[in-house]
Every structure is written in structure tokens, then in C-alpha cells.
Design a protein around this motif. Structure first.
Motif, PDB file in Angstrom:
ATOM      1  N   LEU A  28       0.823  -1.212   0.000  1.00 26.62           N
ATOM      2  CA  LEU A  28       0.000   0.000   0.000  1.00 26.62           C
ATOM      3  C   LEU A  28       0.856   1.261   0.000  1.00 26.62           C
ATOM      4  CD1 LEU A  28      -2.791  -1.051   2.526  1.00 26.62           C
ATOM      5  CD2 LEU A  28      -3.041  -0.734   0.049  1.00 26.62           C
ATOM      6  N   ILE A  29       1.957   1.239   0.741  1.00 27.56           N
ATOM      7  CA  ILE A  29       2.850   2.399   0.780  1.00 27.56           C
ATOM      8  C   ILE A  29       3.509   2.602  -0.575  1.00 27.56           C
ATOM      9  CG2 ILE A  29       5.001   3.304   1.764  1.00 27.56           C
ATOM     10  CD1 ILE A  29       4.101   1.971   4.444  1.00 27.56           C
ATOM     11  N   GLN A  30       3.924   1.525  -1.207  1.00 29.83           N
ATOM     12  CA  GLN A  30       4.536   1.641  -2.533  1.00 29.83           C
ATOM     13  C   GLN A  30       3.562   2.261  -3.531  1.00 29.83           C
ATOM     14  OE1 GLN A  30       5.735  -2.490  -2.787  1.00 29.83           O
ATOM     15  NE2 GLN A  30       7.878  -1.968  -2.422  1.00 29.83           N
ATOM     16  N   LYS A  31       2.302   1.860  -3.459  1.00 22.98           N
ATOM     17  CA  LYS A  31       1.270   2.444  -4.326  1.00 22.98           C
ATOM     18  C   LYS A  31       1.080   3.923  -3.989  1.00 22.98           C
ATOM     19  CE  LYS A  31      -3.542   1.732  -5.709  1.00 22.98           C
ATOM     20  NZ  LYS A  31      -4.392   2.770  -5.166  1.00 22.98           N
ATOM     21  N   ALA A  32       1.041   4.240  -2.718  1.00 26.52           N
ATOM     22  CA  ALA A  32       0.842   5.630  -2.287  1.00 26.52           C
ATOM     23  C   ALA A  32       2.019   6.512  -2.709  1.00 26.52           C
ATOM     24  CB  ALA A  32       0.639   5.691  -0.780  1.00 26.52           C
ATOM     25  N   ILE A  33       3.230   5.963  -2.715  1.00 25.52           N
ATOM     26  CA  ILE A  33       4.394   6.733  -3.163  1.00 25.52           C
ATOM     27  C   ILE A  33       4.210   7.144  -4.616  1.00 25.52           C
ATOM     28  CG2 ILE A  33       6.853   6.575  -3.758  1.00 25.52           C
ATOM     29  CD1 ILE A  33       7.184   4.817  -1.237  1.00 25.52           C
TER      30      ILE A  33
ATOM     31  N   THR B 233       7.505  11.099   6.109  1.00 23.92           N
ATOM     32  CA  THR B 233       6.281  11.473   5.407  1.00 23.92           C
ATOM     33  C   THR B 233       5.958  12.948   5.639  1.00 23.92           C
ATOM     34  OG1 THR B 233       5.445   9.237   5.583  1.00 23.92           O
ATOM     35  CG2 THR B 233       3.837  10.949   5.171  1.00 23.92           C
ATOM     36  N   LYS B 234       6.152  13.406   6.861  1.00 25.77           N
ATOM     37  CA  LYS B 234       5.873  14.817   7.166  1.00 25.77           C
ATOM     38  C   LYS B 234       6.735  15.742   6.310  1.00 25.77           C
ATOM     39  CE  LYS B 234       4.268  13.981  11.842  1.00 25.77           C
ATOM     40  NZ  LYS B 234       4.569  14.034  13.261  1.00 25.77           N
ATOM     41  N   GLU B 235       7.939  15.293   6.020  1.00 18.02           N
ATOM     42  CA  GLU B 235       8.861  16.087   5.197  1.00 18.02           C
ATOM     43  C   GLU B 235       8.748  15.750   3.708  1.00 18.02           C
ATOM     44  OE1 GLU B 235      10.586  18.588   6.549  1.00 18.02           O
ATOM     45  OE2 GLU B 235       9.639  18.012   8.454  1.00 18.02           O
ATOM     46  N   LYS B 236       7.874  14.801   3.385  1.00 16.91           N
ATOM     47  CA  LYS B 236       7.658  14.355   1.998  1.00 16.91           C
ATOM     48  C   LYS B 236       8.963  13.911   1.339  1.00 16.91           C
ATOM     49  CE  LYS B 236       3.435  16.922   1.557  1.00 16.91           C
ATOM     50  NZ  LYS B 236       2.621  17.855   0.855  1.00 16.91           N
ATOM     51  N   GLU B 237       9.752  13.149   2.094  1.00 17.28           N
ATOM     52  CA  GLU B 237      11.046  12.652   1.629  1.00 17.28           C
ATOM     53  C   GLU B 237      10.864  11.266   1.010  1.00 17.28           C
ATOM     54  OE1 GLU B 237      14.158  12.918   4.592  1.00 17.28           O
ATOM     55  OE2 GLU B 237      13.166  14.638   5.494  1.00 17.28           O
ATOM     56  N   THR B 238      10.525  11.251  -0.273  1.00 12.63           N
ATOM     57  CA  THR B 238      10.232   9.993  -0.957  1.00 12.63           C
ATOM     58  C   THR B 238      11.415   9.025  -0.922  1.00 12.63           C
ATOM     59  OG1 THR B 238       8.699  11.172  -2.409  1.00 12.63           O
ATOM     60  CG2 THR B 238       9.380   8.994  -3.110  1.00 12.63           C
ATOM     61  N   ALA B 239      12.620   9.515  -1.148  1.00 13.54           N
ATOM     62  CA  ALA B 239      13.799   8.638  -1.138  1.00 13.54           C
ATOM     63  C   ALA B 239      13.990   8.008   0.243  1.00 13.54           C
ATOM     64  CB  ALA B 239      15.046   9.412  -1.552  1.00 13.54           C
TER      65      ALA B 239
ATOM     66  N   ASN C  55       8.831  -1.021  15.149  1.00 13.87           N
ATOM     67  CA  ASN C  55       8.238   0.163  15.772  1.00 13.87           C
ATOM     68  C   ASN C  55       9.032   1.412  15.403  1.00 13.87           C
ATOM     69  OD1 ASN C  55       8.316   2.106  18.285  1.00 13.87           O
ATOM     70  ND2 ASN C  55       6.320   1.086  18.301  1.00 13.87           N
ATOM     71  N   ASP C  56      10.355   1.324  15.511  1.00 12.15           N
ATOM     72  CA  ASP C  56      11.219   2.466  15.180  1.00 12.15           C
ATOM     73  C   ASP C  56      11.103   2.853  13.708  1.00 12.15           C
ATOM     74  OD1 ASP C  56      12.056   2.507  17.807  1.00 12.15           O
ATOM     75  OD2 ASP C  56      13.970   1.513  17.406  1.00 12.15           O
ATOM     76  N   LEU C  57      11.020   1.847  12.829  1.00 14.72           N
ATOM     77  CA  LEU C  57      10.879   2.130  11.399  1.00 14.72           C
ATOM     78  C   LEU C  57       9.547   2.818  11.112  1.00 14.72           C
ATOM     79  CD1 LEU C  57      12.424  -1.120   9.886  1.00 14.72           C
ATOM     80  CD2 LEU C  57      13.409   1.189   9.836  1.00 14.72           C
ATOM     81  N   GLY C  58       8.514   2.449  11.845  1.00 16.27           N
ATOM     82  CA  GLY C  58       7.225   3.135  11.711  1.00 16.27           C
ATOM     83  C   GLY C  58       7.337   4.600  12.096  1.00 16.27           C
ATOM     84  N   LYS C  59       8.074   4.875  13.161  1.00 19.26           N
ATOM     85  CA  LYS C  59       8.292   6.267  13.582  1.00 19.26           C
ATOM     86  C   LYS C  59       9.076   7.033  12.520  1.00 19.26           C
ATOM     87  CE  LYS C  59       8.395   5.207  18.520  1.00 19.26           C
ATOM     88  NZ  LYS C  59       9.257   5.108  19.706  1.00 19.26           N
TER      89      LYS C  59
ATOM     90  N   THR D  44      -1.739   8.936   3.236  1.00 18.56           N
ATOM     91  CA  THR D  44      -1.870   7.485   3.384  1.00 18.56           C
ATOM     92  C   THR D  44      -0.590   6.876   3.934  1.00 18.56           C
ATOM     93  OG1 THR D  44      -3.548   7.286   1.657  1.00 18.56           O
ATOM     94  CG2 THR D  44      -2.234   5.317   2.116  1.00 18.56           C
ATOM     95  N   ILE D  45       0.548   7.321   3.417  1.00 17.21           N
ATOM     96  CA  ILE D  45       1.834   6.796   3.881  1.00 17.21           C
ATOM     97  C   ILE D  45       2.006   7.063   5.371  1.00 17.21           C
ATOM     98  CG2 ILE D  45       4.357   6.941   3.655  1.00 17.21           C
ATOM     99  CD1 ILE D  45       3.815   7.816   0.685  1.00 17.21           C
ATOM    100  N   GLY D  46       1.678   8.273   5.791  1.00 17.47           N
ATOM    101  CA  GLY D  46       1.796   8.625   7.209  1.00 17.47           C
ATOM    102  C   GLY D  46       0.890   7.782   8.088  1.00 17.47           C
ATOM    103  N   GLY D  47      -0.327   7.553   7.622  1.00 17.18           N
ATOM    104  CA  GLY D  47      -1.263   6.731   8.384  1.00 17.18           C
ATOM    105  C   GLY D  47      -0.783   5.296   8.510  1.00 17.18           C
ATOM    106  N   LEU D  48      -0.230   4.772   7.420  1.00 16.24           N
ATOM    107  CA  LEU D  48       0.291   3.404   7.459  1.00 16.24           C
ATOM    108  C   LEU D  48       1.542   3.330   8.330  1.00 16.24           C
ATOM    109  CD1 LEU D  48      -0.326   2.518   3.721  1.00 16.24           C
ATOM    110  CD2 LEU D  48      -1.417   1.432   5.696  1.00 16.24           C
ATOM    111  N   GLY D  49       2.354   4.368   8.301  1.00 17.21           N
ATOM    112  CA  GLY D  49       3.526   4.415   9.180  1.00 17.21           C
ATOM    113  C   GLY D  49       3.107   4.367  10.639  1.00 17.21           C
ATOM    114  N   HIS D  50       2.045   5.082  10.948  1.00 15.95           N
ATOM    115  CA  HIS D  50       1.520   5.083  12.323  1.00 15.95           C
ATOM    116  C   HIS D  50       1.045   3.677  12.721  1.00 15.95           C
ATOM    117  CE1 HIS D  50      -0.227   6.826  15.918  1.00 15.95           C
ATOM    118  NE2 HIS D  50      -1.311   6.121  15.668  1.00 15.95           N
ATOM    119  N   GLN D  51       0.370   3.011  11.798  1.00 12.00           N
ATOM    120  CA  GLN D  51      -0.091   1.646  12.067  1.00 12.00           C
ATOM    121  C   GLN D  51       1.089   0.700  12.262  1.00 12.00           C
ATOM    122  OE1 GLN D  51      -2.857   0.333   9.067  1.00 12.00           O
ATOM    123  NE2 GLN D  51      -4.010   2.236   9.170  1.00 12.00           N
TER     124      GLN D  51
END
Length: 87
Positions: A20-25, A65-71, A55-59, A32-39
Motif C-alpha cells: 500500500l505504501i509503494q502504491k501511495a508513493i 512522510t511529514k517532510e515528503k522525503e520519498t527517497a 516500531n522504530d521504522l514506523g516512527k 496514506t503513507i503517514g497513516g500506514l507508518g503510524h499503524q
């Protein structure tokens, strides 16, 4: 519940979220990416599994996501995939 079953549930759940994140990218859908990161942050704990790296990777994903850093988001996804291989 059996630990093996819980691990499989976590892997299946995370694999779905990664897709889902890959599609959202591709769609630049950072909300969507931020919401999935939170989950992702909470999934191991919800299954009573101690996988603090996930857990850390989700954070990290939420922050990127907040910085919109796609890479950076892509980099985090690769780390997440590698972590799932160790479960």
C-alpha cells in the motif's frame, strides 16, 4: 495464540502495508503513507510481539512522510522488508 501464528500474522500484515505504501508513493499520497507508518508503529505491540525495530521504522516513516522525503521513505521500506525476513 501460538507464536508462529503471531509472527505470520505480523509478516502478512506488514507485507500488505508495504504494498500500500509503494502504491501511495507512486500517487504522492503522503497522508496514506503517514497513516500506514503510524499503524506500523503499533502492529508488533498489538500482537504482543517485541519487535522494536519495526516500531522504530514506523516512527521514521511518519517523520519522513511529514517532510515528503520519498527517497527516505523508500529506504525505510527496504529496511522494513529486511527486518521482516528475520522474524
Amino acid at each position: 495464540m501460538d507464536l508462529k501464528i503471531l509472527r505470520k500474522m505480523l509478516i502478512d500484515n506488514m507485507t500488505g502495508k508495504i504494498k500500500l505504501i509503494q502504491k501511495a508513493i507512486k500517487e504522492n499520497d503522503f497522508e496514506t503513507i503517514g497513516g500506514l507508518g503510524h499503524q506500523i508503529k503499533g502492529n508488533p505491540g498489538a500482537l504482543a510481539l517485541d519487535h522494536t525495530i519495526i516500531n522504530d521504522l514506523g516512527k521514521e516513516l511518519e517523520a519522513a512522510t511529514k517532510e515528503k522525503e520519498t527517497a527516505k521513505i523508500q529506504e525505510i521500506l527496504e529496511k522494513l522488508k529486511k527486518e521482516l525476513e528475520t522474524i
